[in-house]
Structure formats: structure tokens, C-alpha cells
Design a protein around this motif. Structure first.
Motif, mmCIF file in Angstrom:
data_model
loop_
_atom_site.group_PDB
_atom_site.id
_atom_site.type_symbol
_atom_site.label_atom_id
_atom_site.label_comp_id
_atom_site.label_asym_id
_atom_site.label_seq_id
_atom_site.Cartn_x
_atom_site.Cartn_y
_atom_site.Cartn_z
ATOM 1 N N LEU A 50 0.825 -1.207 0.000
ATOM 2 C CA LEU A 50 0.000 0.000 0.000
ATOM 3 C C LEU A 50 0.862 1.261 0.000
ATOM 4 O O LEU A 50 0.536 2.239 -0.677
ATOM 5 C CB LEU A 50 -0.946 0.002 1.190
ATOM 6 C CG LEU A 50 -2.071 -1.025 1.139
ATOM 7 C CD1 LEU A 50 -2.843 -1.043 2.454
ATOM 8 C CD2 LEU A 50 -3.005 -0.750 -0.024
ATOM 9 N N GLU A 53 2.175 1.636 -3.499
ATOM 10 C CA GLU A 53 1.094 2.099 -4.380
ATOM 11 C C GLU A 53 0.834 3.593 -4.175
ATOM 12 O O GLU A 53 0.669 4.351 -5.122
ATOM 13 C CB GLU A 53 -0.172 1.296 -4.098
ATOM 14 C CG GLU A 53 -1.313 1.584 -5.024
ATOM 15 C CD GLU A 53 -1.176 0.890 -6.366
ATOM 16 O OE1 GLU A 53 -1.819 1.356 -7.311
ATOM 17 O OE2 GLU A 53 -0.432 -0.099 -6.472
ATOM 18 N N ARG A 93 -6.793 0.451 -4.173
ATOM 19 C CA ARG A 93 -6.156 -0.872 -4.080
ATOM 20 C C ARG A 93 -7.005 -1.825 -3.249
ATOM 21 O O ARG A 93 -7.195 -2.983 -3.612
ATOM 22 C CB ARG A 93 -4.763 -0.715 -3.466
ATOM 23 C CG ARG A 93 -3.978 -1.983 -3.346
ATOM 24 C CD ARG A 93 -3.496 -2.449 -4.717
ATOM 25 N NE ARG A 93 -2.769 -3.682 -4.624
ATOM 26 C CZ ARG A 93 -1.451 -3.781 -4.579
ATOM 27 N NH1 ARG A 93 -0.711 -2.701 -4.616
ATOM 28 N NH2 ARG A 93 -0.881 -4.944 -4.503
ATOM 29 N N HIS A 96 -10.140 -2.825 -5.267
ATOM 30 C CA HIS A 96 -9.821 -3.787 -6.322
ATOM 31 C C HIS A 96 -9.604 -5.178 -5.734
ATOM 32 O O HIS A 96 -10.029 -6.172 -6.312
ATOM 33 C CB HIS A 96 -8.578 -3.338 -7.101
ATOM 34 C CG HIS A 96 -8.856 -2.273 -8.089
ATOM 35 N ND1 HIS A 96 -8.703 -2.454 -9.439
ATOM 36 C CD2 HIS A 96 -9.295 -1.007 -7.936
ATOM 37 C CE1 HIS A 96 -9.032 -1.342 -10.072
ATOM 38 N NE2 HIS A 96 -9.390 -0.448 -9.177
ATOM 39 N N ARG A 97 -8.962 -5.235 -4.595
ATOM 40 C CA ARG A 97 -8.707 -6.520 -3.939
ATOM 41 C C ARG A 97 -10.020 -7.160 -3.500
ATOM 42 O O ARG A 97 -10.227 -8.358 -3.666
ATOM 43 C CB ARG A 97 -7.783 -6.302 -2.743
ATOM 44 C CG ARG A 97 -7.418 -7.530 -1.995
ATOM 45 C CD ARG A 97 -6.581 -8.463 -2.863
ATOM 46 N NE ARG A 97 -5.949 -9.454 -2.035
ATOM 47 C CZ ARG A 97 -4.691 -9.781 -2.108
ATOM 48 N NH1 ARG A 97 -3.921 -9.209 -2.988
ATOM 49 N NH2 ARG A 97 -4.206 -10.696 -1.334
#
Length: 124
Positions: A50, A53, A93, A96-97
Motif C-alpha cells: 500500500l 502504491e 487498491r 480492487h482486492r
């Protein structure tokens, strides 16, 4: 880091100065890591992923930060911009996960009749 140093590092980083990027990362990594730990608290994501990202989004969007024109307020303005940019990157993120976990592995039956399924057995 002083306001003048922050402005100088932001301007230099925009021009591709890797040492300025390192100073910014060294200064703000602890903050990014604490935010990432909160997002990764469910154990599904790595907080270091994270942070990476978030830093990628910060790197790509640094030109959008407008606070360098106001050196007197650049530190709180940059912190807020950094927080919003990092939070959005981390939320994206995480979403999306979560969506990937909900996605079925195979075809989904939509309720329409598709005929008899040939299972490979021969009929006489």
C-alpha cells in the motif's frame, strides 16, 4: 524539514532529482506507513504494498500539487495533498482486492436455458 527545503525538494523532484525524491520519501514514509497499516488491518493486504502504491500515485501526481506558490503554508498544504492522494490510492487498491475476491472463478449462470449439457458420455 523547513518550508523552504520542502519547496526546493518538491521543485527538484518534479525535475527528476532522485536525491530530492529520497528526502521526501524519508520524511513522509513514516506517515504513509501508519496510514497503510490502518488500511491493511484486515490482513488481506501488505502495508508495504500500500505504501508503494501510494508513493507511485504521489510521484505521478506531484505536478498537480499547487502549494509551492505559497511557501508560508506549503507544509500543511503538502501534508493534506499527500494524505488525500495516498488515501485515494490505498482505497482504490483495497476496493480492487475486494472486488477480485467476490468475482467468481468460472462462468456464471444467468438463468437462461442453455440446452442439455454434453458431459462427454456417448448415447446409443
Amino acid at each position: 524539514m523547513t518550508s523552504n527545503q520542502l519547496v526546493a525538494d518538491i521543485c527538484a523532484a518534479r525535475q527528476g532529482d532522485s536525491e530530492a525524491w529520497e528526502r521526501l520519501l524519508d520524511t513522509y514514509r513514516p506517515v504513509l506507513e501508519s496510514w497503510a497499516l490502518a488500511f491493511a488491518s484486515n490482513g488481506d493486504l501488505s502495508h508495504s504494498d500500500l505504501v508503494q502504491e501510494a508513493w507511485l500515485h504521489i510521484w505521478k501526481g506531484l505536478d498537480t500539487f499547487k502549494g509551492v506558490e505559497d511557501p508560508a503554508h506549503v507544509t500543511p498544504m503538502f501534508y493534506r495533498w499527500l494524505k488525500i492522494t495516498a488515501r485515494n490510492a490505498m482505497l482504490t487498491r483495497v476496493k480492487h482486492r475486494q472486488a477480485k475476491r467476490r468475482r467468481p472463478d468460472g462462468p456464471v449462470y444467468n438463468g437462461e436455458y442453455i440446452g442439455d449439457v454434453d458431459n462427454g458420455a456417448s448415447t446409443p
